[in-house]
Design an enzyme around this catalytic site. Structure first.
Site, PDB file in Angstrom:
ATOM      1  N   ARG A   1      -5.971   0.922   4.295  1.00 25.41           N
ATOM      2  CA  ARG A   1      -4.848   1.435   3.516  1.00 25.41           C
ATOM      3  C   ARG A   1      -4.532   0.561   2.311  1.00 25.41           C
ATOM      4  NH1 ARG A   1      -3.252  -0.626   8.420  1.00 25.41           N
ATOM      5  NH2 ARG A   1      -1.380  -1.942   8.602  1.00 25.41           N
TER       6      ARG A   1
ATOM      7  N   GLU B   1       1.901   5.169   1.304  1.00 30.63           N
ATOM      8  CA  GLU B   1       2.209   5.652   2.657  1.00 30.63           C
ATOM      9  C   GLU B   1       0.935   5.895   3.456  1.00 30.63           C
ATOM     10  OE1 GLU B   1       5.195   9.048   4.040  1.00 30.63           O
ATOM     11  OE2 GLU B   1       3.194   9.860   3.607  1.00 30.63           O
TER      12      GLU B   1
ATOM     13  N   THR C   1       1.908  -0.231  13.259  1.00 35.05           N
ATOM     14  CA  THR C   1       0.498  -0.213  12.865  1.00 35.05           C
ATOM     15  C   THR C   1      -0.138  -1.582  13.006  1.00 35.05           C
ATOM     16  OG1 THR C   1       1.234   1.350  11.175  1.00 35.05           O
ATOM     17  CG2 THR C   1      -1.074   0.702  11.137  1.00 35.05           C
ATOM     18  N   GLY C   2       0.419  -2.572  12.292  1.00 32.39           N
ATOM     19  CA  GLY C   2      -0.154  -3.913  12.353  1.00 32.39           C
ATOM     20  C   GLY C   2      -1.602  -3.926  11.902  1.00 32.39           C
TER      21      GLY C   2
ATOM     22  N   HIS D   1       0.589  -8.786  12.834  1.00 35.42           N
ATOM     23  CA  HIS D   1       0.040  -8.216  14.069  1.00 35.42           C
ATOM     24  C   HIS D   1       1.192  -7.883  15.016  1.00 35.42           C
ATOM     25  CE1 HIS D   1      -2.347  -7.488  17.579  1.00 35.42           C
ATOM     26  NE2 HIS D   1      -3.473  -7.894  17.011  1.00 35.42           N
TER      27      HIS D   1
ATOM     28  N   GLU E   1      -1.631  -7.038   7.475  1.00 37.19           N
ATOM     29  CA  GLU E   1      -0.277  -6.824   7.973  1.00 37.19           C
ATOM     30  C   GLU E   1      -0.012  -7.746   9.160  1.00 37.19           C
ATOM     31  OE1 GLU E   1       2.622  -6.395   7.733  1.00 37.19           O
ATOM     32  OE2 GLU E   1       3.114  -4.261   7.743  1.00 37.19           O
TER      33      GLU E   1
ATOM     34  N   HIS F   1       0.813  -1.210   0.000  1.00 34.34           N
ATOM     35  CA  HIS F   1       0.000   0.000   0.000  1.00 34.34           C
ATOM     36  C   HIS F   1       0.857   1.275   0.000  1.00 34.34           C
ATOM     37  CE1 HIS F   1       0.966   0.818   4.208  1.00 34.34           C
ATOM     38  NE2 HIS F   1       0.777  -0.467   4.435  1.00 34.34           N
TER      39      HIS F   1
END
Length: 226
Positions: free
Chosen positions: A61, A11, A21-22, A90, A88, A9
Protein backbone atom coordinates in the site's frame (compact mmCIF):
# COMPACT_ATOMS: atom_id res chain seq x y z
CA UNK A 1 17.81 24.45 3.75
CA UNK A 2 16.01 21.29 2.64
CA UNK A 3 12.46 20.03 2.51
CA UNK A 4 11.22 16.74 3.95
CA UNK A 5 7.81 15.59 2.71
CA UNK A 6 5.89 12.85 4.53
CA UNK A 7 2.92 11.06 2.97
CA UNK A 8 0.76 8.35 4.48
CA UNK A 9 -0.44 5.85 1.88
CA UNK A 10 -3.90 6.17 0.32
CA UNK A 11 -6.87 4.27 1.71
CA UNK A 12 -6.29 0.51 1.84
CA UNK A 13 -8.91 -2.23 1.81
CA UNK A 14 -8.18 -2.70 5.53
CA UNK A 15 -8.79 1.01 6.21
CA UNK A 16 -12.09 0.72 4.37
CA UNK A 17 -13.04 -2.38 6.40
CA UNK A 18 -11.91 -0.75 9.69
CA UNK A 19 -9.59 -3.60 10.65
CA UNK A 20 -6.10 -3.60 12.17
CA UNK A 21 -3.49 -4.09 9.47
CA UNK A 22 0.03 -3.57 10.77
CA UNK A 23 2.44 -5.75 8.76
CA UNK A 24 -0.35 -7.41 6.78
CA UNK A 25 0.16 -6.68 3.09
CA UNK A 26 -3.07 -5.29 1.66
CA UNK A 27 -3.80 -3.31 -1.53
CA UNK A 28 -5.17 0.17 -1.98
CA UNK A 29 -8.83 0.71 -2.75
CA UNK A 30 -9.81 2.65 -5.85
CA UNK A 31 -10.35 5.61 -3.53
CA UNK A 32 -6.83 5.08 -2.17
CA UNK A 33 -5.37 5.21 -5.66
CA UNK A 34 -7.25 8.45 -6.34
CA UNK A 35 -6.01 9.87 -3.03
CA UNK A 36 -2.43 9.03 -4.03
CA UNK A 37 -2.90 10.87 -7.32
CA UNK A 38 -4.23 13.92 -5.49
CA UNK A 39 -1.27 13.76 -3.09
CA UNK A 40 1.03 13.80 -6.09
CA UNK A 41 -0.75 16.84 -7.52
CA UNK A 42 -0.39 18.62 -4.17
CA UNK A 43 3.31 17.80 -3.97
CA UNK A 44 3.80 19.26 -7.43
CA UNK A 45 2.71 22.63 -6.01
CA UNK A 46 5.51 22.73 -3.41
CA UNK A 47 7.86 25.54 -4.33
CA UNK A 48 11.43 24.42 -5.14
CA UNK A 49 10.84 20.82 -4.00
CA UNK A 50 13.36 18.65 -5.83
CA UNK A 51 13.81 15.36 -3.95
CA UNK A 52 16.85 13.22 -4.62
CA UNK A 53 15.48 10.03 -3.05
CA UNK A 54 12.17 8.35 -2.18
CA UNK A 55 11.87 6.18 0.93
CA UNK A 56 9.05 3.74 1.62
CA UNK A 57 8.24 0.49 3.43
CA UNK A 58 8.15 -3.05 2.06
CA UNK A 59 4.34 -3.08 2.19
CA UNK A 60 2.36 -2.79 -1.04
CA UNK A 61 0.00 0.00 0.00
CA UNK A 62 2.92 2.34 0.65
CA UNK A 63 4.94 1.22 -2.38
CA UNK A 64 2.01 1.67 -4.77
CA UNK A 65 1.24 5.09 -3.27
CA UNK A 66 4.89 6.08 -3.69
CA UNK A 67 4.86 4.96 -7.32
CA UNK A 68 1.65 6.86 -8.07
CA UNK A 69 2.99 10.00 -6.41
CA UNK A 70 6.29 9.67 -8.28
CA UNK A 71 4.46 9.17 -11.57
CA UNK A 72 2.25 12.24 -11.09
CA UNK A 73 5.29 14.31 -10.06
CA UNK A 74 7.47 13.00 -12.93
CA UNK A 75 9.84 11.48 -10.38
CA UNK A 76 9.76 7.81 -11.38
CA UNK A 77 13.42 8.08 -12.33
CA UNK A 78 14.47 8.77 -8.75
CA UNK A 79 16.07 6.02 -6.64
CA UNK A 80 13.60 4.46 -4.20
CA UNK A 81 14.57 2.54 -1.08
CA UNK A 82 12.11 0.06 0.43
CA UNK A 83 12.84 -0.84 4.04
CA UNK A 84 11.03 -2.79 6.75
CA UNK A 85 12.06 -0.06 9.18
CA UNK A 86 9.41 2.21 7.64
CA UNK A 87 6.73 -0.47 7.95
CA UNK A 88 3.53 0.24 9.82
CA UNK A 89 3.55 -0.51 13.52
CA UNK A 90 3.12 -4.25 14.17
CA UNK A 91 -0.30 -4.78 15.75
CA UNK A 92 0.42 -8.31 16.90
CA UNK A 93 -2.60 -10.52 17.60
CA UNK A 94 -4.97 -7.64 16.77
CA UNK A 95 -4.15 -7.97 13.07
CA UNK A 96 -7.27 -8.66 10.95
CA UNK A 97 -9.57 -7.81 13.89
CA UNK A 98 -12.28 -5.19 13.35
CA UNK A 99 -11.56 -2.13 15.49
CA UNK A 100 -15.15 -1.76 16.70
CA UNK A 101 -15.21 -5.40 17.78
CA UNK A 102 -11.89 -4.95 19.60
CA UNK A 103 -13.47 -2.19 21.71
CA UNK A 104 -16.30 -4.53 22.71
CA UNK A 105 -13.91 -7.36 23.54
CA UNK A 106 -11.13 -5.45 25.32
CA UNK A 107 -12.85 -2.21 26.33
CA UNK A 108 -12.64 1.29 24.90
CA UNK A 109 -9.90 2.52 27.27
CA UNK A 110 -7.61 -0.46 26.67
CA UNK A 111 -7.96 -0.17 22.90
CA UNK A 112 -7.25 3.56 23.07
CA UNK A 113 -4.05 2.80 24.99
CA UNK A 114 -2.96 0.20 22.43
CA UNK A 115 -3.71 2.45 19.49
CA UNK A 116 -2.60 5.89 20.65
CA UNK A 117 -0.29 5.75 23.67
CA UNK A 118 3.48 5.72 23.29
CA UNK A 119 4.45 2.65 25.31
CA UNK A 120 1.46 0.30 25.38
CA UNK A 121 1.98 -2.96 23.45
CA UNK A 122 -0.96 -4.94 22.00
CA UNK A 123 -1.14 -8.73 22.51
CA UNK A 124 1.69 -10.46 20.66
CA UNK A 125 1.19 -12.86 17.79
CA UNK A 126 2.58 -16.37 18.21
CA UNK A 127 5.67 -16.04 15.98
CA UNK A 128 7.47 -13.44 13.84
CA UNK A 129 6.24 -12.79 10.30
CA UNK A 130 6.94 -15.70 7.95
CA UNK A 131 7.43 -13.93 4.67
CA UNK A 132 10.09 -13.99 1.99
CA UNK A 133 10.67 -10.24 2.27
CA UNK A 134 11.94 -10.61 5.85
CA UNK A 135 13.91 -13.87 5.67
CA UNK A 136 17.32 -12.21 5.17
CA UNK A 137 16.99 -10.04 8.29
CA UNK A 138 17.96 -10.96 11.83
CA UNK A 139 14.85 -12.70 13.11
CA UNK A 140 15.50 -11.36 16.58
CA UNK A 141 14.71 -7.91 15.15
CA UNK A 142 11.37 -9.01 13.73
CA UNK A 143 8.58 -7.95 16.11
CA UNK A 144 5.51 -9.93 17.17
CA UNK A 145 3.81 -6.73 18.38
CA UNK A 146 5.01 -3.16 18.88
CA UNK A 147 4.29 -0.07 20.89
CA UNK A 148 4.68 3.27 19.13
CA UNK A 149 7.91 3.67 21.11
CA UNK A 150 9.31 0.41 19.73
CA UNK A 151 8.25 1.46 16.23
CA UNK A 152 10.19 4.68 16.69
CA UNK A 153 13.28 2.82 17.91
CA UNK A 154 13.48 0.57 14.82
CA UNK A 155 12.66 3.45 12.46
CA UNK A 156 15.07 6.14 13.64
CA UNK A 157 18.35 4.39 12.71
CA UNK A 158 17.20 4.38 9.09
CA UNK A 159 16.13 8.01 9.33
CA UNK A 160 19.48 9.14 10.74
CA UNK A 161 21.61 7.07 8.35
CA UNK A 162 19.72 7.50 5.09
CA UNK A 163 17.43 10.54 5.34
CA UNK A 164 18.84 13.03 7.86
CA UNK A 165 22.29 12.77 6.28
CA UNK A 166 20.85 13.78 2.90
CA UNK A 167 18.77 16.59 4.40
CA UNK A 168 21.88 18.00 6.10
CA UNK A 169 23.52 17.97 2.68
CA UNK A 170 20.69 20.18 1.38
CA UNK A 171 18.88 17.38 -0.48
CA UNK A 172 15.06 17.28 -0.37
CA UNK A 173 13.61 13.89 0.62
CA UNK A 174 10.24 12.16 0.21
CA UNK A 175 8.95 9.51 2.62
CA UNK A 176 5.80 7.50 1.83
CA UNK A 177 4.87 5.30 4.77
CA UNK A 178 2.10 4.55 7.28
CA UNK A 179 0.00 6.23 9.94
CA UNK A 180 1.82 4.94 13.00
CA UNK A 181 5.34 4.88 11.57
CA UNK A 182 4.89 8.51 10.52
CA UNK A 183 3.44 9.39 13.95
CA UNK A 184 6.56 7.88 15.51
CA UNK A 185 8.82 9.93 13.24
CA UNK A 186 6.84 13.14 13.72
CA UNK A 187 7.01 12.71 17.50
CA UNK A 188 10.79 12.75 17.28
CA UNK A 189 11.02 15.56 14.71
CA UNK A 190 8.65 17.87 16.60
CA UNK A 191 9.64 16.69 20.09
CA UNK A 192 6.04 15.91 20.99
CA UNK A 193 5.65 14.61 24.55
CA UNK A 194 4.24 11.20 25.42
CA UNK A 195 0.89 12.68 26.48
CA UNK A 196 0.26 14.86 23.44
CA UNK A 197 1.17 12.18 20.90
CA UNK A 198 -2.20 10.56 21.69
CA UNK A 199 -3.89 13.46 19.87
CA UNK A 200 -1.81 13.23 16.69
CA UNK A 201 -3.50 11.74 13.64
CA UNK A 202 -1.91 11.40 10.20
CA UNK A 203 -4.66 11.22 7.54
CA UNK A 204 -4.30 9.23 4.36
CA UNK A 205 -2.53 10.99 1.49
CA UNK A 206 -2.25 14.49 2.97
CA UNK A 207 1.38 15.54 2.40
CA UNK A 208 3.21 17.08 5.36
CA UNK A 209 5.97 19.47 4.31
CA UNK A 210 8.84 20.36 6.63
CA UNK A 211 11.38 23.01 5.74
CA UNK A 212 14.58 22.45 7.73
CA UNK A 213 17.82 24.33 8.22
CA UNK A 214 21.27 22.74 7.99
CA UNK A 215 20.96 21.55 11.60
CA UNK A 216 17.59 19.89 10.87
CA UNK A 217 15.73 22.47 12.90
CA UNK A 218 12.19 22.83 11.57
CA UNK A 219 11.68 26.29 10.12
CA UNK A 220 8.21 25.69 8.73
CA UNK A 221 5.56 22.98 8.62
CA UNK A 222 2.67 22.80 6.18
CA UNK A 223 -0.06 20.19 5.66
CA UNK A 224 -1.37 20.09 2.10
CA UNK A 225 -5.06 19.42 1.59
CA UNK A 226 -7.31 19.60 -1.44
Amino acid sequence: MAKLVLVRHGESVANAANVYTGWNDVPLTKKGEEQAEKAGELIKTISDFAPTHIHTSVLSRAIVTANIVADVCNLLWLPMTKTWRLNERHYGALRDLNKDISRKVFGVEQVLLWRRSFDSIPPKQGSPMIDRRYKHFDQHLMPRAESLHQTQKRLMPYYYDHIASRLMNGEDQLIVAHGSSLRALIKKLEQINDHDIVKLEVPNAEPIVYTMDEHLKIINKQILRK
